[in-house]
Write a protein that holds these residues in place. Structure first.
Motif, mmCIF file in Angstrom:
data_model
loop_
_atom_site.group_PDB
_atom_site.id
_atom_site.type_symbol
_atom_site.label_atom_id
_atom_site.label_comp_id
_atom_site.label_asym_id
_atom_site.label_seq_id
_atom_site.Cartn_x
_atom_site.Cartn_y
_atom_site.Cartn_z
ATOM 1 N N ASP A 14 0.831 -1.189 0.000
ATOM 2 C CA ASP A 14 0.000 0.000 0.000
ATOM 3 C C ASP A 14 0.871 1.247 0.000
ATOM 4 O O ASP A 14 1.849 1.339 0.744
ATOM 5 C CB ASP A 14 -0.908 0.000 1.235
ATOM 6 N N LYS A 15 0.520 2.207 -0.819
ATOM 7 C CA LYS A 15 1.270 3.470 -0.920
ATOM 8 C C LYS A 15 1.457 4.129 0.438
ATOM 9 O O LYS A 15 2.540 4.613 0.771
ATOM 10 C CB LYS A 15 0.503 4.398 -1.864
ATOM 11 N N TRP A 16 0.426 4.116 1.262
ATOM 12 C CA TRP A 16 0.495 4.809 2.554
ATOM 13 C C TRP A 16 1.440 4.112 3.512
ATOM 14 O O TRP A 16 2.150 4.756 4.266
ATOM 15 C CB TRP A 16 -0.902 4.971 3.158
ATOM 16 N N LYS A 17 1.455 2.780 3.475
ATOM 17 C CA LYS A 17 2.363 2.042 4.352
ATOM 18 C C LYS A 17 3.816 2.376 4.026
ATOM 19 O O LYS A 17 4.635 2.563 4.916
ATOM 20 C CB LYS A 17 2.135 0.537 4.237
ATOM 21 N N LEU A 19 4.958 5.114 2.732
ATOM 22 C CA LEU A 19 5.252 6.478 3.168
ATOM 23 C C LEU A 19 5.338 6.584 4.691
ATOM 24 O O LEU A 19 6.148 7.354 5.211
ATOM 25 C CB LEU A 19 4.216 7.446 2.601
ATOM 26 N N ILE A 20 4.547 5.808 5.402
ATOM 27 C CA ILE A 20 4.636 5.786 6.866
ATOM 28 C C ILE A 20 6.013 5.265 7.285
ATOM 29 O O ILE A 20 6.694 5.875 8.113
ATOM 30 C CB ILE A 20 3.519 4.909 7.480
ATOM 31 N N ASN A 36 0.730 12.487 10.123
ATOM 32 C CA ASN A 36 -0.352 12.978 9.274
ATOM 33 C C ASN A 36 0.101 14.178 8.444
ATOM 34 O O ASN A 36 -0.189 14.263 7.255
ATOM 35 C CB ASN A 36 -1.565 13.333 10.142
ATOM 36 N N ILE A 39 2.702 13.225 5.506
ATOM 37 C CA ILE A 39 2.271 12.380 4.392
ATOM 38 C C ILE A 39 1.129 13.085 3.675
ATOM 39 O O ILE A 39 -0.022 13.058 4.125
ATOM 40 C CB ILE A 39 1.843 10.976 4.870
ATOM 41 N N VAL A 42 -2.982 11.794 2.851
ATOM 42 C CA VAL A 42 -3.548 10.699 3.640
ATOM 43 C C VAL A 42 -4.608 11.254 4.595
ATOM 44 O O VAL A 42 -4.448 12.333 5.154
ATOM 45 C CB VAL A 42 -2.457 9.915 4.421
ATOM 46 N N VAL A 46 -7.487 6.586 7.150
ATOM 47 C CA VAL A 46 -6.575 5.673 6.448
ATOM 48 C C VAL A 46 -5.256 5.553 7.208
ATOM 49 O O VAL A 46 -4.720 4.447 7.348
ATOM 50 C CB VAL A 46 -6.346 6.143 4.992
ATOM 51 N N LEU A 47 -4.743 6.663 7.720
ATOM 52 C CA LEU A 47 -3.498 6.610 8.491
ATOM 53 C C LEU A 47 -3.655 5.705 9.702
ATOM 54 O O LEU A 47 -2.795 4.867 9.983
ATOM 55 C CB LEU A 47 -3.068 8.023 8.908
ATOM 56 N N GLN A 50 -3.738 2.043 8.518
ATOM 57 C CA GLN A 50 -2.439 1.561 8.074
ATOM 58 C C GLN A 50 -1.472 1.378 9.249
ATOM 59 O O GLN A 50 -0.710 0.416 9.283
ATOM 60 C CB GLN A 50 -1.842 2.514 7.034
#
Length: 103
Positions: A14-17, A19-20, A36, A39, A42, A46-47, A50
């Motif tokens: 996942d894109k967010w994972k 970036l986290i 938050n 990124i 996001v 969703v944050l 994830q």
């Protein structure tokens, strides 16, 4: 036997994972608001989802401080830090790609 690449993609696909983990690798321990803000795009929902998944997978640790209001910090676990070479390779490849494309 599971394919190792498939396992990695399932954990970080996942894109967010990604970036986290990037933000935690670069910035160390961070609070939810810091993540938050760091990124772009996001949502809080969703944050939260994830971060919970990364915690469940053993890559991120969540520490809650007994204060009012409660302070919560997120950091990479020892296992999460083992992702560093993957992110360094992604950075190197992305830099080369941008140079080749003239971006």
């Amino acid at each position: 036997m599971a394919c190792p690449i498939e396992v990695t993609v399932n954990l970080l696909g996942d894109k967010w994972k990604v970036l986290i983990v990037r933000n935690l690798l670069l910035g160390g321990t961070q609070r939810f608001g810091e993540l938050n803000r760091g990124i772009d795009g996001v949502t809080q929902k969703v944050l939260t989802q994830q971060l919970r998944q990364l915690e469940s997978d053993g890559l991120v640790a969540r520490k809650i401080y007994p204060e009012v209001p409660p302070r919560v910090e997120y950091s990479l676990t020892e296992l999460g830090h083992t992702l560093k070479p993957i992110f360094e390779a992604m950075h190197s490849w992305g830099t080369s790609y941008l140079e080749l494309r003239g971006a």
